[in-house]
Design a protein around this motif. Sequence first.
Motif, PDB file in Angstrom:
ATOM      1  N   GLU A   1     -37.720 -98.866   6.013  1.00  0.00           N
ATOM      2  CA  GLU A   1     -38.875 -98.779   5.112  1.00  0.00           C
ATOM      3  C   GLU A   1     -39.024-100.049   4.280  1.00  0.00           C
ATOM      4  N   GLY A   2     -40.196-100.651   4.343  1.00  0.00           N
ATOM      5  CA  GLY A   2     -40.489-101.838   3.540  1.00  0.00           C
ATOM      6  C   GLY A   2     -39.958-103.146   4.116  1.00  0.00           C
ATOM      7  N   LYS A   3     -39.216-103.083   5.216  1.00  0.00           N
ATOM      8  CA  LYS A   3     -38.615-104.310   5.759  1.00  0.00           C
ATOM      9  C   LYS A   3     -39.656-105.244   6.381  1.00  0.00           C
ATOM     10  N   VAL A   4     -40.722-104.686   6.926  1.00  0.00           N
ATOM     11  CA  VAL A   4     -41.763-105.551   7.491  1.00  0.00           C
ATOM     12  C   VAL A   4     -42.371-106.397   6.374  1.00  0.00           C
ATOM     13  N   SER A   5     -42.733-105.769   5.262  1.00  0.00           N
ATOM     14  CA  SER A   5     -43.305-106.525   4.132  1.00  0.00           C
ATOM     15  C   SER A   5     -42.310-107.537   3.587  1.00  0.00           C
ATOM     16  N   GLU A   6     -41.051-107.144   3.456  1.00  0.00           N
ATOM     17  CA  GLU A   6     -40.027-108.078   2.966  1.00  0.00           C
ATOM     18  C   GLU A   6     -39.889-109.274   3.898  1.00  0.00           C
ATOM     19  N   THR A   7     -39.911-109.009   5.193  1.00  0.00           N
ATOM     20  CA  THR A   7     -39.776-110.084   6.180  1.00  0.00           C
ATOM     21  C   THR A   7     -40.967-111.017   6.110  1.00  0.00           C
ATOM     22  N   VAL A   8     -42.168-110.465   6.003  1.00  0.00           N
ATOM     23  CA  VAL A   8     -43.372-111.280   5.891  1.00  0.00           C
ATOM     24  C   VAL A   8     -43.300-112.159   4.640  1.00  0.00           C
ATOM     25  N   GLU A   9     -42.897-111.584   3.517  1.00  0.00           N
ATOM     26  CA  GLU A   9     -42.789-112.363   2.278  1.00  0.00           C
ATOM     27  C   GLU A   9     -41.753-113.474   2.411  1.00  0.00           C
ATOM     28  N   MET A  10     -40.623-113.170   3.038  1.00  0.00           N
ATOM     29  CA  MET A  10     -39.586-114.177   3.227  1.00  0.00           C
ATOM     30  C   MET A  10     -40.099-115.307   4.120  1.00  0.00           C
ATOM     31  N   LEU A  11     -40.792-114.967   5.201  1.00  0.00           N
ATOM     32  CA  LEU A  11     -41.323-115.984   6.104  1.00  0.00           C
ATOM     33  C   LEU A  11     -42.412-116.809   5.425  1.00  0.00           C
ATOM     34  N   GLU A  12     -43.257-116.176   4.622  1.00  0.00           N
ATOM     35  CA  GLU A  12     -44.273-116.921   3.874  1.00  0.00           C
ATOM     36  C   GLU A  12     -43.618-117.919   2.927  1.00  0.00           C
TER      37      GLU A  12
END
Length: 151
Positions: free
Chosen positions: A133-144
Amino acid sequence: MPHSSQDQPLAPIHTSRSLPILLLRTREAVMRHFRPMLAAHGITEQQWRVLRVLDEQATLDVTQVAELSCLLRPSLTRISRALQEEGLIEAFHDPKDRRRTLLRISDKGRALVMELTPRSQAIYAELDGVIGEGKVSETVEMLESLLKKLV
């Protein structure tokens, strides 16, 4: 005479720990979830990226579309031609500078994006279920964040 750590050659990074290779492998793993949706509607990943960019940005010149959709300009030429033939995008000359070609999404293209958006969101939710849960958003933020620091 002893060698300092600076004199030691760097150990090669195994491909399983190589950032560029891991990013490519991850991209492929993620896209495996999206490809059936796109194939069912007769569009390629590259065409989908162009449609999404134009849906978000309205009208752009071809250089901007190529950059934002991560495509080489010659590839975009081929892809945009196919999208125009399908009636999904429109191309026209900039009235202020006839040398510039502008692209915009058509009503048909926008309708396709709207049709696919719920399924795309469901795939993101499935990915969240797989990785946490929430890992996709966390990953996107980290990559950004990483991208901002590298460009």
